[in-house]
Structure formats: structure tokens, C-alpha cells
Design a protein around this motif. Structure first.
Motif, PDB file in Angstrom:
ATOM      1  N   ALA A   1      31.733  38.212  52.307  1.00 21.80           N
ATOM      2  CA  ALA A   1      31.550  38.173  53.758  1.00 21.80           C
ATOM      3  C   ALA A   1      32.793  37.558  54.408  1.00 21.80           C
ATOM      4  CB  ALA A   1      30.314  37.350  54.106  1.00 21.80           C
ATOM      5  N   ASP A   2      33.112  37.999  55.581  1.00 20.86           N
ATOM      6  CA  ASP A   2      34.239  37.467  56.353  1.00 20.86           C
ATOM      7  C   ASP A   2      35.569  37.554  55.615  1.00 20.86           C
ATOM      8  OD1 ASP A   2      32.449  36.832  58.411  1.00 20.86           O
ATOM      9  OD2 ASP A   2      31.998  34.896  57.489  1.00 20.86           O
ATOM     10  N   ALA A   3      35.768  38.638  54.858  1.00 21.38           N
ATOM     11  CA  ALA A   3      37.016  38.792  54.113  1.00 21.38           C
ATOM     12  C   ALA A   3      38.128  39.370  54.974  1.00 21.38           C
ATOM     13  CB  ALA A   3      36.792  39.677  52.888  1.00 21.38           C
ATOM     14  N   GLY A   4      37.809  39.750  56.197  1.00 20.66           N
ATOM     15  CA  GLY A   4      38.836  40.313  57.068  1.00 20.66           C
ATOM     16  C   GLY A   4      39.330  41.636  56.519  1.00 20.66           C
ATOM     17  N   ASN A   5      40.585  41.911  56.721  1.00 25.17           N
ATOM     18  CA  ASN A   5      41.201  43.148  56.239  1.00 25.17           C
ATOM     19  C   ASN A   5      41.967  42.836  54.959  1.00 25.17           C
ATOM     20  OD1 ASN A   5      41.975  45.814  56.187  1.00 25.17           O
ATOM     21  ND2 ASN A   5      43.674  45.521  57.606  1.00 25.17           N
ATOM     22  N   SER A   6      41.243  42.536  53.892  1.00 23.91           N
ATOM     23  CA  SER A   6      41.847  42.099  52.640  1.00 23.91           C
ATOM     24  C   SER A   6      41.832  43.206  51.605  1.00 23.91           C
ATOM     25  CB  SER A   6      41.081  40.891  52.089  1.00 23.91           C
ATOM     26  OG  SER A   6      41.131  39.820  52.997  1.00 23.91           O
ATOM     27  N   THR A   7      42.778  43.130  50.672  1.00 23.72           N
ATOM     28  CA  THR A   7      42.820  44.064  49.548  1.00 23.72           C
ATOM     29  C   THR A   7      43.305  43.355  48.298  1.00 23.72           C
ATOM     30  OG1 THR A   7      45.102  44.775  49.971  1.00 23.72           O
ATOM     31  CG2 THR A   7      43.358  46.076  51.003  1.00 23.72           C
ATOM     32  N   VAL A   8      42.870  43.860  47.157  1.00 23.98           N
ATOM     33  CA  VAL A   8      43.422  43.450  45.871  1.00 23.98           C
ATOM     34  C   VAL A   8      43.449  44.688  44.987  1.00 23.98           C
ATOM     35  CG1 VAL A   8      41.203  42.737  44.848  1.00 23.98           C
ATOM     36  CG2 VAL A   8      43.338  41.806  43.943  1.00 23.98           C
ATOM     37  N   THR A   9      44.523  44.806  44.234  1.00 22.27           N
ATOM     38  CA  THR A   9      44.648  45.895  43.286  1.00 22.27           C
ATOM     39  C   THR A   9      44.517  45.305  41.891  1.00 22.27           C
ATOM     40  OG1 THR A   9      46.095  47.112  44.777  1.00 22.27           O
ATOM     41  CG2 THR A   9      46.144  47.746  42.451  1.00 22.27           C
ATOM     42  N   LEU A  10      43.595  45.868  41.106  1.00 20.52           N
ATOM     43  CA  LEU A  10      43.410  45.439  39.728  1.00 20.52           C
ATOM     44  C   LEU A  10      43.995  46.485  38.788  1.00 20.52           C
ATOM     45  CD1 LEU A  10      39.690  44.198  39.696  1.00 20.52           C
ATOM     46  CD2 LEU A  10      41.772  42.849  40.035  1.00 20.52           C
ATOM     47  N   SER A  11      44.600  46.034  37.712  1.00 15.53           N
ATOM     48  CA  SER A  11      45.026  46.953  36.652  1.00 15.53           C
ATOM     49  C   SER A  11      44.185  46.651  35.422  1.00 15.53           C
ATOM     50  CB  SER A  11      46.521  46.824  36.365  1.00 15.53           C
ATOM     51  OG  SER A  11      46.827  45.577  35.823  1.00 15.53           O
ATOM     52  N   PHE A  12      43.850  47.705  34.679  1.00 16.48           N
ATOM     53  CA  PHE A  12      42.961  47.571  33.531  1.00 16.48           C
ATOM     54  C   PHE A  12      43.071  48.810  32.650  1.00 16.48           C
ATOM     55  CE2 PHE A  12      40.843  49.054  37.325  1.00 16.48           C
ATOM     56  CZ  PHE A  12      40.259  50.260  36.930  1.00 16.48           C
ATOM     57  N   SER A  13      42.567  48.672  31.438  1.00 15.83           N
ATOM     58  CA  SER A  13      42.526  49.785  30.490  1.00 15.83           C
ATOM     59  C   SER A  13      41.146  49.866  29.881  1.00 15.83           C
ATOM     60  CB  SER A  13      43.545  49.574  29.365  1.00 15.83           C
ATOM     61  OG  SER A  13      44.856  49.546  29.882  1.00 15.83           O
ATOM     62  N   PHE A  14      40.709  51.101  29.623  1.00 13.66           N
ATOM     63  CA  PHE A  14      39.411  51.337  29.014  1.00 13.66           C
ATOM     64  C   PHE A  14      39.519  51.654  27.536  1.00 13.66           C
ATOM     65  CE2 PHE A  14      38.516  52.730  33.428  1.00 13.66           C
ATOM     66  CZ  PHE A  14      37.404  51.957  33.691  1.00 13.66           C
ATOM     67  N   LYS A  15      38.471  51.317  26.819  1.00 11.03           N
ATOM     68  CA  LYS A  15      38.259  51.833  25.477  1.00 11.03           C
ATOM     69  C   LYS A  15      37.469  53.126  25.642  1.00 11.03           C
ATOM     70  CE  LYS A  15      37.672  47.224  23.508  1.00 11.03           C
ATOM     71  NZ  LYS A  15      36.708  46.333  22.814  1.00 11.03           N
ATOM     72  N   ARG A  16      37.398  53.920  24.590  1.00  7.98           N
ATOM     73  CA  ARG A  16      36.639  55.176  24.654  1.00  7.98           C
ATOM     74  C   ARG A  16      35.157  54.946  24.915  1.00  7.98           C
ATOM     75  NH1 ARG A  16      40.317  56.811  20.260  1.00  7.98           N
ATOM     76  NH2 ARG A  16      41.709  58.333  21.202  1.00  7.98           N
ATOM     77  N   ASP A  17      34.650  53.757  24.565  1.00  5.23           N
ATOM     78  CA  ASP A  17      33.215  53.492  24.734  1.00  5.23           C
ATOM     79  C   ASP A  17      32.852  53.045  26.151  1.00  5.23           C
ATOM     80  OD1 ASP A  17      34.084  50.848  24.865  1.00  5.23           O
ATOM     81  OD2 ASP A  17      32.973  50.192  23.092  1.00  5.23           O
ATOM     82  N   GLY A  18      33.823  53.034  27.069  1.00  8.62           N
ATOM     83  CA  GLY A  18      33.552  52.690  28.463  1.00  8.62           C
ATOM     84  C   GLY A  18      33.670  51.222  28.788  1.00  8.62           C
ATOM     85  N   THR A  19      34.101  50.405  27.844  1.00 10.10           N
ATOM     86  CA  THR A  19      34.342  48.989  28.098  1.00 10.10           C
ATOM     87  C   THR A  19      35.842  48.790  28.314  1.00 10.10           C
ATOM     88  OG1 THR A  19      34.544  48.490  25.733  1.00 10.10           O
ATOM     89  CG2 THR A  19      32.338  48.279  26.716  1.00 10.10           C
ATOM     90  N   LEU A  20      36.214  47.586  28.718  1.00  8.91           N
ATOM     91  CA  LEU A  20      37.622  47.291  28.979  1.00  8.91           C
ATOM     92  C   LEU A  20      38.337  46.758  27.752  1.00  8.91           C
ATOM     93  CD1 LEU A  20      37.502  45.477  32.440  1.00  8.91           C
ATOM     94  CD2 LEU A  20      38.071  47.865  31.975  1.00  8.91           C
ATOM     95  N   ILE A  21      39.620  47.036  27.711  1.00  7.25           N
ATOM     96  CA  ILE A  21      40.509  46.412  26.732  1.00  7.25           C
ATOM     97  C   ILE A  21      41.066  45.188  27.443  1.00  7.25           C
ATOM     98  CG2 ILE A  21      42.631  46.624  25.395  1.00  7.25           C
ATOM     99  CD1 ILE A  21      42.183  49.678  25.424  1.00  7.25           C
ATOM    100  N   GLY A  22      40.517  44.039  27.173  1.00  6.71           N
ATOM    101  CA  GLY A  22      40.970  42.817  27.828  1.00  6.71           C
ATOM    102  C   GLY A  22      40.486  42.718  29.272  1.00  6.71           C
ATOM    103  N   PRO A  23      40.801  41.605  29.915  1.00  5.53           N
ATOM    104  CA  PRO A  23      40.342  41.399  31.297  1.00  5.53           C
ATOM    105  C   PRO A  23      41.196  42.189  32.288  1.00  5.53           C
ATOM    106  CG  PRO A  23      41.638  39.533  30.575  1.00  5.53           C
ATOM    107  CD  PRO A  23      41.500  40.438  29.380  1.00  5.53           C
ATOM    108  N   PRO A  24      40.612  42.574  33.424  1.00 11.26           N
ATOM    109  CA  PRO A  24      41.423  43.209  34.471  1.00 11.26           C
ATOM    110  C   PRO A  24      42.415  42.192  35.031  1.00 11.26           C
ATOM    111  CG  PRO A  24      39.190  42.811  35.250  1.00 11.26           C
ATOM    112  CD  PRO A  24      39.222  42.426  33.815  1.00 11.26           C
ATOM    113  N   ARG A  25      43.556  42.686  35.483  1.00 11.70           N
ATOM    114  CA  ARG A  25      44.584  41.798  36.026  1.00 11.70           C
ATOM    115  C   ARG A  25      44.822  42.096  37.497  1.00 11.70           C
ATOM    116  NH1 ARG A  25      47.643  42.355  30.683  1.00 11.70           N
ATOM    117  NH2 ARG A  25      46.897  40.473  29.647  1.00 11.70           N
ATOM    118  N   PRO A  26      44.719  41.076  38.328  1.00 14.01           N
ATOM    119  CA  PRO A  26      45.028  41.286  39.742  1.00 14.01           C
ATOM    120  C   PRO A  26      46.520  41.525  39.919  1.00 14.01           C
ATOM    121  CG  PRO A  26      44.393  39.006  39.334  1.00 14.01           C
ATOM    122  CD  PRO A  26      44.288  39.722  38.038  1.00 14.01           C
TER     123      PRO A  26
END
Length: 123
Positions: A45-70
């Protein structure tokens, strides 16, 4: 080249306001993946006009390889507001997992780095 096309598909799906799919549905395209993740996004709530871009990679099973990085972070407010926004974007991604990829998508997705922008207000 495939990665760039996938990223364009995600951006196109998000900008077009594509119908969101559940993470239980089989995802056939990167547009489907972007829409499924976007369906999990609730900006603070009240985030204004904010954005963040995350980078990430998937495994074939639909889970992530490591944590997403802002990556590119543009958040109105102080450090606490910034952290809350980044945490909300990361939680949205984590809460959608595991995603269910079609066999064809799973074959080509593993290990590629993807980026996705989370914006407020939700568009």
C-alpha cells in the motif's frame, strides 16, 4: 536469441494485461509464465509509482535456481519502503512456485536468466 524473445514475451504479456493463469495450469510460453507470476503480485500500500526488476533462473521442475536478485530499483520513500517493495516482489515470485511448465518449455527454460519488472500500482 531465445532468451530475448522470452523476455519480450513476458513484457508483452504484462503490458497487454493478459489473462492470468494459475500456477497449477501448464504454462506453454514465456508470456504464460509472466502472466502467472503477475497474478501473484500485490504491491505494498502507498508504494507510489515504484518499480523493481528481479532477475532469476528456473529449473525444469518450475522452481528457482537460487534466490531472485533485485536489479533496477526505483521506490518512493525511505530504505524501509524500498525493502518492503523488494520483499513484496520477491514474495510474489516465491508464492507462485512451483510453476508447471509444458515439456517443450521446460526443455528450453532451465538455467536461462530472466528478468521481470514489478510495478506499482498494479497495472
Amino acid at each position: 536469441m531465445k532468451r530475448a524473445a522470452g523476455l519480450s514475451a513476458i513484457a508483452g504479456a504484462l503490458l497487454a494485461g493478459a489473462t492470468c493463469q494459475s500456477n497449477a495450469a501448464t504454462l506453454n510460453t514465456m508470456g504464460d509464465v509472466g502472466a502467472a507470476i503477475q497474478a501473484c503480485w500485490s504491491p505494498p500500500a502507498d508504494a507510489g509509482n515504484s518499480t523493481v526488476t528481479l532477475s532469476f533462473s528456473f529449473k525444469r521442475d518450475g522452481t528457482l535456481i537460487g534466490p531472485p536478485r533485485p536489479r533496477a530499483i526505483k521506490v518512493a520513500g525511505d530504505a524501509k519502503a524500498r525493502q518492503a517493495f523488494v520483499d513484496a516482489a520477491t514474495a510474489a515470485l516465491q508464492n507462485c512456485l512451483p510453476l508447471s511448465f509444458s515439456p517443450a518449455l521446460a526443455q528450453g527454460i532451465a538455467g536461462n536468466v530472466f528478468t521481470l519488472q514489478f510495478a506499482s500500482p498494479k497495472q
